[in-house]
Scaffold this active site. Structure first.
Site, PDB file in Angstrom:
ATOM      1  N   ARG A 109       5.490   3.673  -8.905  1.00 34.84           N
ATOM      2  CA  ARG A 109       5.475   2.314  -8.348  1.00 34.84           C
ATOM      3  C   ARG A 109       4.825   1.284  -9.269  1.00 34.84           C
ATOM      4  O   ARG A 109       4.812   0.114  -8.996  1.00 34.84           O
ATOM      5  CB  ARG A 109       4.797   2.329  -6.977  1.00 34.84           C
ATOM      6  N   HIS A 129       3.914   2.078   6.860  1.00 34.61           N
ATOM      7  CA  HIS A 129       2.925   1.000   6.706  1.00 34.61           C
ATOM      8  C   HIS A 129       2.038   0.957   7.938  1.00 34.61           C
ATOM      9  O   HIS A 129       0.821   0.880   7.841  1.00 34.61           O
ATOM     10  CB  HIS A 129       3.606  -0.368   6.595  1.00 34.61           C
ATOM     11  N   ALA A 149       6.757   7.542   2.258  1.00 42.19           N
ATOM     12  CA  ALA A 149       6.698   6.629   1.114  1.00 42.19           C
ATOM     13  C   ALA A 149       5.914   5.373   1.470  1.00 42.19           C
ATOM     14  O   ALA A 149       5.103   4.875   0.676  1.00 42.19           O
ATOM     15  CB  ALA A 149       8.105   6.254   0.650  1.00 42.19           C
ATOM     16  N   CYS A 192      11.414   6.461   2.899  1.00 51.79           N
ATOM     17  CA  CYS A 192      10.986   7.130   4.124  1.00 51.79           C
ATOM     18  C   CYS A 192       9.578   6.686   4.557  1.00 51.79           C
ATOM     19  O   CYS A 192       8.885   5.972   3.851  1.00 51.79           O
ATOM     20  CB  CYS A 192      11.019   8.636   3.925  1.00 51.79           C
TER      21      CYS A 192
HETATM   22 FE1  CFM Z   1       5.526  -5.442   0.801  1.00 50.96          FE
HETATM   23 FE2  CFM Z   1       7.664  -5.458  -0.343  1.00 50.96          FE
HETATM   24 FE3  CFM Z   1       6.621  -3.197   0.617  1.00 50.96          FE
HETATM   25 FE4  CFM Z   1       5.500  -4.452  -1.488  1.00 50.96          FE
HETATM   26 FE5  CFM Z   1       6.883  -2.817  -3.173  1.00 50.96          FE
HETATM   27 FE6  CFM Z   1       9.002  -3.840  -1.954  1.00 50.96          FE
HETATM   28 FE7  CFM Z   1       7.988  -1.592  -1.045  1.00 50.96          FE
HETATM   29 MO1  CFM Z   1       9.220  -1.620  -3.367  1.00 50.96          MO
HETATM   30  S1  CFM Z   1       5.979  -6.457  -1.076  1.00 50.96           S
HETATM   31  S2  CFM Z   1       4.622  -3.553   0.228  1.00 50.96           S
HETATM   32  S3  CFM Z   1       4.936  -3.782  -3.473  1.00 50.96           S
HETATM   33  S4  CFM Z   1       7.431  -4.867   1.630  1.00 50.96           S
HETATM   34  S5  CFM Z   1       8.561  -3.704  -4.012  1.00 50.96           S
HETATM   35  S6  CFM Z   1       9.572  -5.863  -1.173  1.00 50.96           S
HETATM   36  S7  CFM Z   1      10.003  -2.110  -1.250  1.00 50.96           S
HETATM   37  S8  CFM Z   1       7.160  -0.741  -2.795  1.00 50.96           S
HETATM   38  S9  CFM Z   1       7.218  -1.091   0.891  1.00 50.96           S
END
Ligand code: CFM
Length: 543
Positions: free
Chosen positions: A98, A196, A67, A64
């Protein structure tokens, strides 16, 4: 299960597999899912549907918005109290899951090991939770005396209308420390990706530029989108240190808010995970004139390439020589291990379905081992992460995207680096590329199957069709895949392993793949439900 196909002359056409996957869906759903599955042709400019809502009822891999904001971007920063405003479950399930590591210097703050929550109850949902939030902030300040606090909104906060930003302003005034809120309710966007963006905006507005620390190094850089999962950042930091590049701040592996405050004094931003952090890179360029380019420290070859690109940017002979020296030394170590492992892994098949970057980055590591990626996809990335940044102007802005604020950034005349703008223009003349993410699809083989937001049903069909030697995904997929007799490597948490970044990380990964791909144990596994039914039922029809 069908026998393994012969891939020596290229990958098989998966058209029929795609048809079979779609056949199970209602017509409208099939139409939608069809656009999210592309039979790749790297020579063509193919379009994929991405960053759109998951169809209700489908078992998605996604997380989500909360997260993406709290867990992903701010989570790894150790000197901020990340206070979750919401019911306790949202905090509990985000607590240290994580594997983002951190190294605390003597006397430094580290709040990562704690879980801070307002623990909202029914009463707060009915009468509002702002008072409880203020009390929690006062309590946190009293006990921990942090230099900053971030407030993260969970779903109920948005639903009942608590104003976390007003509370943040009021408490900032009252306590004298930096406090800022995020409207990152889980439902705010279609996935983590919205979180993000919200986090990038908040950090940019409230943190970046707060401290004009004087220069410390000849070459000053930031690393964006590296989160120190399993210690990855430590490997990369060691390289920078050895070659004499001052890493000011990482967003956000092994980081502090303090370092982000002076990150605007960098000469360069290097972007590792394009999906999660490109917004800050773009905004820093607009405001301060700091150029950025894409790097990848997953895979030994990619690491060498990224280091060379950094050295070329600075155009300093001594730095370039040092970088070459380190590459030569490390590559010799990497090659020694690859020479042992590759004969055992060559020709094996992998597939990877991870968030937004790793499904692309890890293909480089597998290629170094001679392992073919037959199918891959992201959970929540956007079309640019698949097709390249040149499609950004053509991406349709839907209501879900419009929901997330796009900050209007103005040039900061006092701090703007005209020298860097000039440097960038000169380098570009000689063919050097900035803002250069080409996406995953051009790097994948013809006929590989690219799937966005893959779901459980499709995963099962993929396994039946390809019979991969290793499946890379996360904990939600792990045991289902393994019950098919296929080993699963978690590329989110690394299954307690890692680091896998840079040269040392590549060696770790090679060794792990040697074990994982070499063992016969998985071939002996059969799903229990294939031997006997797990649930027995009967139906009686009343006439
Ligand atoms: Fe970038 Fe990723 Fe992500 Fe990531 Fe991660 Fe991820 Fe994630 Mo899990 S590199 S920041 S450190 S998009 S592994 S493939 S899904 S937490 S939001």
């Amino acid at each position: 299960m069908p026998n393994k196909k012969d891939y020596t002359n290229g990958l098989p056409d998966p058209s029929q597999l795609k048809e079979e996957m779609l056949a199970k869906y209602p017509r409208k759903v099939a139409k939608k899912r069809s656009k999210a599955m592309v039979i790749n042709d790297p020579e063509e400019n193919q379009e994929i549907a991405a960053n759109i809502r998951t169809i209700p009822g489908i078992i998605t891999q996604r997380g989500c918005t909360y997260a993406g904001c709290k867990g992903v971007v701010l989570g790894p920063t150790r000197d901020i109290i990340n206070l979750v405003h919401g019911p306790i479950g949202c905090s509990f399930y985000a607590w240290l899951t994580r594997r983002n590591q951190t190294r605390v210097p003597e006397g430094g703050d580290n709040f990562i090991t704690y879980s801070f929550s307002t623990d909202m109850q029914d009463e707060n949902i009915v009468f509002g939770g702002e008072k409880k939030l203020k009390d929690a902030i006062r309590e946190a300040v009293e006990i921990f005396n942090p230099s900053s606090i971030g407030i993260f909104s969970t779903c109920p906060v948005g639903l009942i209308g608590d104003d976390v930003h007003a509370v943040a302003r009021e408490m900032k005034e009252e306590t004298g420390i930096n406090i800022f809120g995020f409207s990152c309710e889980g439902y705010r966007g279609v996935s983590q990706s919205a979180g993000h963006h919200i986090a990038n905006n908040g950090v940019f507005k409230n943190v970046v530029g707060n401290n004009d620390r004087p220069r410390k190094g000849k070459f000053q850089v930031n690393l964006l989108g590296e989160y120190n999962i399993g210690g990855d950042a430590f490997e990369i930091e060691a390289l920078f240190e050895e070659v004499g590049v001052e890493l000011l701040s990482t967003f956000s592996g092994n980081s502090t808010i303090e370092s982000m405050e002076y990150s605007h004094t960098a000469d360069l931003n290097m972007v590792m995970c394009h999906r999660s952090i490109n917004y800050i890179a773009e905004m820093m360029e607009e405001k301060y004139g700091i150029p950025w380019f894409k790097v990848n420290f997953i895979g030994a070859e990619s690491t060498a390439k990224s280091l060379r690109k950094m050295a070329d940017y600075f155009g300093d002979k001594e730095l370039s020589a040092k970088v070459e020296e380190v590459i030569a030394r490390e590559m010799a170590k990497v090659k020694a291990v690859a020479d042992v492992v590759k004969p055992k892994t060559e020709g094996k098949l992998a597939m990877m379905f991870v968030g937004g970057s790793r499904a692309h980055h890890y293909q480089d590591l597998f290629t170094e081992l001679g392992v073919k990626t037959v199918s891959a996809g992201y959970e929540f990335a956007h079309r640019d992460d698949y097709e390249g940044r040149e499609v950004i102007p053509n991406i349709k802005i839907d209501a879900d995207t419009r929901n997330i604020e796009d900050l209007v950034v103005e040039k900061d005349e006092a701090h703007f680096r005209d020298d860097l703008v000039e440097k960038k223009a000169k380098l570009e003349e000689s063919g050097y590329e900035f803002k250069d993410y080409k996406g995953m699809m051009p790097d994948m083989q013809k006929n590989s199957l690219v799937i966005d937001d893959v779901n459980h049903w499709e995963t099962e069909k993929l396994i039946e069709f390809y019979k991969p030697d290793v499946f890379c995904a996360g904990i939600k997929e792990k045991y289902v895949v393994q019950k098919y007799g296929v080993p699963l490597k978690q590329l989110h948490s690394y299954d307690y392993g890692g680091p896998y970044a840079a040269f040392g990380g590549a060696i770790n990964f090679y060794n792990e793949m040697e074990r994982m791909l070499g063992t016969k144990i998985w071939k002996l596994v059969d799903a229990p439900w294939k031997l006997e039914p797990e649930i027995v039922g009967s139906v009686t029809v009343d006439a």
